[in-house]
Write a protein that holds these residues in place. Structure first.
Motif, short mmCIF file in Angstrom:
data_model
loop_
_atom_site.label_atom_id
_atom_site.label_comp_id
_atom_site.label_asym_id
_atom_site.label_seq_id
_atom_site.Cartn_x
_atom_site.Cartn_y
_atom_site.Cartn_z
N PRO A 39 -5.05 7.12 -5.41
CA PRO A 39 -4.24 6.30 -4.50
C PRO A 39 -4.01 4.89 -5.06
O PRO A 39 -4.91 4.31 -5.65
CB PRO A 39 -5.08 6.25 -3.22
N VAL A 40 -2.83 4.39 -4.82
CA VAL A 40 -2.39 3.15 -5.48
C VAL A 40 -1.99 2.08 -4.47
O VAL A 40 -1.40 2.38 -3.43
CB VAL A 40 -1.14 3.44 -6.34
N LEU A 41 -2.32 0.85 -4.83
CA LEU A 41 -1.69 -0.28 -4.13
C LEU A 41 -1.38 -1.35 -5.15
O LEU A 41 -1.96 -1.39 -6.24
CB LEU A 41 -2.54 -0.78 -2.96
N VAL A 52 0.85 -1.18 0.00
CA VAL A 52 0.00 0.00 0.00
C VAL A 52 0.89 1.23 0.00
O VAL A 52 1.74 1.40 0.88
CB VAL A 52 -0.91 0.01 1.25
N CYS A 53 0.69 2.11 -0.98
CA CYS A 53 1.54 3.30 -1.09
C CYS A 53 1.09 4.37 -0.10
O CYS A 53 -0.04 4.85 -0.17
CB CYS A 53 1.49 3.86 -2.50
N MET A 54 1.97 4.72 0.79
CA MET A 54 1.67 5.77 1.76
C MET A 54 2.40 7.06 1.39
O MET A 54 2.60 7.94 2.24
CB MET A 54 2.06 5.31 3.18
N GLY A 55 2.82 7.17 0.13
CA GLY A 55 3.50 8.38 -0.33
C GLY A 55 2.53 9.57 -0.34
O GLY A 55 1.31 9.41 -0.21
N THR A 56 3.08 10.75 -0.53
CA THR A 56 2.29 11.99 -0.39
C THR A 56 1.08 12.03 -1.32
O THR A 56 -0.05 12.31 -0.89
CB THR A 56 3.18 13.21 -0.66
N ALA A 57 1.30 11.74 -2.61
CA ALA A 57 0.20 11.84 -3.58
C ALA A 57 -0.93 10.89 -3.20
O ALA A 57 -2.12 11.24 -3.27
CB ALA A 57 0.70 11.54 -4.99
N CYS A 58 -0.57 9.68 -2.79
CA CYS A 58 -1.59 8.70 -2.42
C CYS A 58 -2.25 9.09 -1.10
O CYS A 58 -3.45 8.90 -0.91
CB CYS A 58 -0.97 7.31 -2.33
N TYR A 59 -1.45 9.65 -0.21
CA TYR A 59 -1.99 10.03 1.10
C TYR A 59 -3.07 11.10 0.96
O TYR A 59 -4.16 10.98 1.54
CB TYR A 59 -0.86 10.52 2.01
N ARG A 87 6.68 3.39 0.45
CA ARG A 87 6.74 4.77 -0.05
C ARG A 87 6.38 4.76 -1.52
O ARG A 87 6.12 3.71 -2.08
CB ARG A 87 8.12 5.34 0.19
N CYS A 88 6.40 5.92 -2.13
CA CYS A 88 5.94 6.09 -3.52
C CYS A 88 6.27 4.91 -4.43
O CYS A 88 7.41 4.49 -4.54
CB CYS A 88 6.56 7.36 -4.09
N LEU A 89 5.22 4.40 -5.07
CA LEU A 89 5.37 3.27 -5.98
C LEU A 89 5.69 3.74 -7.40
O LEU A 89 5.77 2.93 -8.32
CB LEU A 89 4.09 2.44 -5.99
N GLY A 90 5.81 5.04 -7.57
CA GLY A 90 6.15 5.58 -8.89
C GLY A 90 4.96 5.62 -9.83
O GLY A 90 5.13 5.67 -11.04
N ALA A 91 3.77 5.60 -9.29
CA ALA A 91 2.57 5.65 -10.13
C ALA A 91 1.62 6.70 -9.58
O ALA A 91 0.41 6.49 -9.50
CB ALA A 91 1.90 4.27 -10.15
N CYS A 92 2.19 7.87 -9.21
CA CYS A 92 1.39 8.90 -8.53
C CYS A 92 0.19 9.35 -9.35
O CYS A 92 -0.83 9.77 -8.79
CB CYS A 92 2.26 10.11 -8.21
N GLY A 93 0.29 9.28 -10.68
CA GLY A 93 -0.82 9.68 -11.53
C GLY A 93 -2.06 8.83 -11.31
O GLY A 93 -3.16 9.21 -11.68
S1 FES Z 1 2.81 8.64 -3.87
FE1 FES Z 1 1.79 6.80 -4.26
S2 FES Z 1 2.51 6.20 -6.20
FE2 FES Z 1 3.60 8.02 -5.75
#
Ligand code: FES
Length: 164
Positions: A139-141, A89-96, A130-136
Protein backbone atom coordinates in the motif's frame (compact mmCIF):
# COMPACT_ATOMS: atom_id res chain seq x y z
CA UNK A 1 -2.84 51.68 -10.15
CA UNK A 2 -5.87 50.78 -8.08
CA UNK A 3 -6.00 51.30 -4.35
CA UNK A 4 -8.38 48.93 -2.60
CA UNK A 5 -9.14 48.51 1.07
CA UNK A 6 -7.32 45.42 2.16
CA UNK A 7 -9.42 43.10 4.33
CA UNK A 8 -8.00 42.00 7.67
CA UNK A 9 -7.07 38.38 7.20
CA UNK A 10 -4.57 36.70 9.53
CA UNK A 11 -3.38 34.46 6.69
CA UNK A 12 -2.47 37.37 4.41
CA UNK A 13 0.50 39.57 5.38
CA UNK A 14 1.14 43.04 3.95
CA UNK A 15 3.83 41.81 1.56
CA UNK A 16 1.36 39.24 0.25
CA UNK A 17 -1.21 41.97 -0.38
CA UNK A 18 1.46 43.90 -2.32
CA UNK A 19 1.98 40.91 -4.60
CA UNK A 20 -1.77 40.37 -4.93
CA UNK A 21 -2.18 44.01 -6.01
CA UNK A 22 0.52 43.53 -8.63
CA UNK A 23 -1.28 40.47 -10.00
CA UNK A 24 -4.61 42.31 -10.07
CA UNK A 25 -3.13 45.36 -11.75
CA UNK A 26 -1.30 43.41 -14.42
CA UNK A 27 -4.43 41.38 -15.29
CA UNK A 28 -7.05 44.05 -14.82
CA UNK A 29 -8.19 44.56 -18.37
CA UNK A 30 -7.27 41.22 -19.81
CA UNK A 31 -10.12 39.05 -21.01
CA UNK A 32 -10.22 35.59 -19.48
CA UNK A 33 -7.73 36.42 -16.75
CA UNK A 34 -9.80 35.11 -13.83
CA UNK A 35 -8.16 31.69 -13.64
CA UNK A 36 -4.68 33.20 -13.90
CA UNK A 37 -5.40 35.70 -11.13
CA UNK A 38 -6.94 33.08 -8.86
CA UNK A 39 -4.09 30.64 -9.45
CA UNK A 40 -1.38 33.22 -8.77
CA UNK A 41 -3.14 34.54 -5.68
CA UNK A 42 -3.60 31.00 -4.38
CA UNK A 43 0.13 30.40 -4.91
CA UNK A 44 0.79 33.33 -2.59
CA UNK A 45 -1.76 32.65 0.14
CA UNK A 46 -2.05 28.87 -0.15
CA UNK A 47 -5.82 28.95 -0.61
CA UNK A 48 -8.59 31.34 -1.61
CA UNK A 49 -10.41 32.82 1.39
CA UNK A 50 -13.75 34.51 0.69
CA UNK A 51 -12.52 38.00 1.50
CA UNK A 52 -9.65 37.57 -0.95
CA UNK A 53 -12.08 36.54 -3.69
CA UNK A 54 -14.18 39.65 -2.97
CA UNK A 55 -11.04 41.76 -3.15
CA UNK A 56 -10.05 40.20 -6.48
CA UNK A 57 -13.58 40.70 -7.84
CA UNK A 58 -13.46 44.41 -7.03
CA UNK A 59 -9.90 44.70 -8.33
CA UNK A 60 -10.50 43.18 -11.73
CA UNK A 61 -14.06 44.46 -11.88
CA UNK A 62 -15.80 41.13 -12.28
CA UNK A 63 -18.85 40.06 -10.19
CA UNK A 64 -17.85 38.19 -7.03
CA UNK A 65 -20.36 35.47 -7.95
CA UNK A 66 -18.37 34.74 -11.12
CA UNK A 67 -15.07 34.59 -9.23
CA UNK A 68 -16.63 32.27 -6.66
CA UNK A 69 -18.13 30.13 -9.42
CA UNK A 70 -14.74 29.66 -11.09
CA UNK A 71 -12.98 28.96 -7.77
CA UNK A 72 -15.50 26.27 -6.83
CA UNK A 73 -15.66 24.69 -10.29
CA UNK A 74 -11.99 23.83 -10.72
CA UNK A 75 -10.39 21.22 -8.48
CA UNK A 76 -7.09 23.08 -8.52
CA UNK A 77 -8.55 25.78 -6.29
CA UNK A 78 -8.97 25.37 -2.57
CA UNK A 79 -11.30 27.53 -0.49
CA UNK A 80 -9.91 26.11 2.73
CA UNK A 81 -6.41 26.45 4.17
CA UNK A 82 -4.03 23.64 3.27
CA UNK A 83 -1.53 22.02 5.57
CA UNK A 84 2.22 22.51 5.17
CA UNK A 85 2.33 18.89 4.02
CA UNK A 86 -0.20 17.06 1.89
CA UNK A 87 -0.66 13.34 2.46
CA UNK A 88 -2.23 11.55 -0.50
CA UNK A 89 -3.41 8.13 0.52
CA UNK A 90 -4.07 5.67 -2.31
CA UNK A 91 -7.42 3.97 -1.90
CA UNK A 92 -7.08 2.09 -5.20
CA UNK A 93 -7.77 -1.64 -5.37
CA UNK A 94 -4.18 -2.90 -5.03
CA UNK A 95 -3.55 -0.69 -2.02
CA UNK A 96 -6.92 -1.49 -0.52
CA UNK A 97 -6.36 -5.24 -0.53
CA UNK A 98 -2.93 -4.70 1.05
CA UNK A 99 -4.36 -2.79 3.99
CA UNK A 100 -4.33 0.93 3.17
CA UNK A 101 -7.68 1.33 4.95
CA UNK A 102 -6.02 0.49 8.29
CA UNK A 103 -3.24 2.98 7.50
CA UNK A 104 -5.79 5.68 6.70
CA UNK A 105 -7.73 4.89 9.90
CA UNK A 106 -4.53 5.18 11.93
CA UNK A 107 -3.67 8.58 10.41
CA UNK A 108 -7.19 9.89 10.93
CA UNK A 109 -7.17 8.71 14.51
CA UNK A 110 -3.71 10.12 15.29
CA UNK A 111 -4.26 13.55 13.77
CA UNK A 112 -8.00 13.76 14.45
CA UNK A 113 -8.93 14.59 10.88
CA UNK A 114 -10.80 12.90 8.07
CA UNK A 115 -9.78 12.63 4.43
CA UNK A 116 -10.28 16.01 2.79
CA UNK A 117 -9.46 17.92 5.99
CA UNK A 118 -6.49 19.80 7.42
CA UNK A 119 -5.14 19.53 10.96
CA UNK A 120 -5.84 22.50 13.21
CA UNK A 121 -2.15 23.38 13.36
CA UNK A 122 -2.07 23.22 9.55
CA UNK A 123 0.66 20.66 9.58
CA UNK A 124 -1.10 18.10 7.39
CA UNK A 125 -3.84 17.96 4.82
CA UNK A 126 -4.98 14.48 3.98
CA UNK A 127 -6.55 13.34 0.73
CA UNK A 128 -7.91 9.98 -0.37
CA UNK A 129 -6.94 9.42 -3.99
CA UNK A 130 -7.31 6.74 -6.63
CA UNK A 131 -4.41 4.68 -7.96
CA UNK A 132 -1.14 6.56 -7.71
CA UNK A 133 0.39 4.38 -10.41
CA UNK A 134 2.73 2.60 -8.02
CA UNK A 135 0.69 -0.55 -7.35
CA UNK A 136 3.85 -2.66 -7.12
CA UNK A 137 4.65 -0.77 -3.89
CA UNK A 138 1.17 -1.18 -2.40
CA UNK A 139 0.00 0.00 0.00
CA UNK A 140 1.22 3.44 -0.99
CA UNK A 141 0.90 7.01 0.14
CA UNK A 142 2.64 10.15 -0.99
CA UNK A 143 3.66 12.96 1.33
CA UNK A 144 4.33 16.11 -0.69
CA UNK A 145 6.63 14.63 -3.36
CA UNK A 146 7.84 11.60 -1.38
CA UNK A 147 6.38 8.20 -2.23
CA UNK A 148 6.16 5.75 0.66
CA UNK A 149 5.48 2.16 -0.33
CA UNK A 150 4.75 -0.87 1.81
CA UNK A 151 3.37 1.32 4.57
CA UNK A 152 1.58 -0.17 7.56
CA UNK A 153 -0.57 1.18 10.34
CA UNK A 154 2.31 0.42 12.74
CA UNK A 155 4.96 2.35 10.82
CA UNK A 156 3.01 5.23 9.37
CA UNK A 157 3.07 7.59 12.33
CA UNK A 158 6.86 7.43 12.68
CA UNK A 159 7.16 8.19 8.97
CA UNK A 160 4.85 11.19 9.28
CA UNK A 161 6.68 12.43 12.37
CA UNK A 162 9.60 13.36 10.11
CA UNK A 163 7.42 16.02 8.43
CA UNK A 164 7.32 19.03 10.74
S1 FES B 1 -3.82 1.01 -6.33
FE1 FES B 1 -2.51 2.16 -5.07
S2 FES B 1 -0.88 2.70 -6.36
FE2 FES B 1 -2.24 1.61 -7.64
Amino acid sequence: MIQLNRPQNPDIQENMWDKIDEIINSNKNKAGSVITVLRECQNIVGYLPLDLMDYIATGINIPASHIFGVATFYALFSLKPKGRHTIRVCMGTACYVKGIKEVMDRIEQEFKIKAGETTEDRRFSIEAVRCLGACGLAPVLVVDKDTHGGVSSDKIISILETYK
